[in-house]
Design an enzyme around this catalytic site. Structure first.
Site, short mmCIF file in Angstrom:
data_model
loop_
_atom_site.label_atom_id
_atom_site.label_comp_id
_atom_site.label_asym_id
_atom_site.label_seq_id
_atom_site.Cartn_x
_atom_site.Cartn_y
_atom_site.Cartn_z
N GLY A 31 0.77 -1.23 0.00
CA GLY A 31 0.00 0.00 0.00
C GLY A 31 0.80 1.28 0.00
O GLY A 31 0.22 2.36 -0.07
N ASP A 32 2.13 1.23 0.04
CA ASP A 32 2.93 2.45 0.13
C ASP A 32 4.24 2.29 -0.66
O ASP A 32 5.32 2.40 -0.11
CB ASP A 32 3.21 2.76 1.60
CG ASP A 32 3.67 4.18 1.84
OD1 ASP A 32 3.49 5.04 0.94
OD2 ASP A 32 4.22 4.44 2.92
N PRO A 33 4.13 2.03 -1.96
CA PRO A 33 5.33 1.71 -2.76
C PRO A 33 6.04 2.96 -3.30
O PRO A 33 5.89 3.31 -4.45
CB PRO A 33 4.77 0.88 -3.90
CG PRO A 33 3.42 1.46 -4.14
CD PRO A 33 2.92 1.86 -2.77
#
Length: 81
Positions: A31-33
């Site tokens: 969710g936070d690439p």
């Protein structure tokens, strides 16, 4: 990365392959690439040009159902086409 002698095309390929595999084959989404959550390093025991991706910040993940995974793949295929 360039100072380390890493080929940026190899880096891009490894990142693309990792996220493609996770998202479209396994239905598992990080969710936070962003770049701060990724390290690239030479693959230990590999050929000199081989690199591997290390993902950090495992606080936000989502698992896609098979239907959502397939629909997401169709969406991106349409955008890219």
């Amino acid at each position: 990365m360039q100072q380390m002698g890493l080929d940026l095309k190899d880096v891009a390929r490894v990142i693309g392959e990792a996220f493609t595999y996770m998202t479209y084959e396994k239905g598992f989404v990080h969710g936070d690439p962003h770049p701060g959550n990724m390290f690239i390093r030479r693959k230990e025991g590999g050929k000199p040009h081989e690199v591997e991706l290390v993902l950090l910040d495992h606080g936000i993940y989502a698992e896609l159902s098979n239907e959502s995974r397939i629909n997401y793949a169709i969406l991106w295929r349409g955008i890219l086409d």
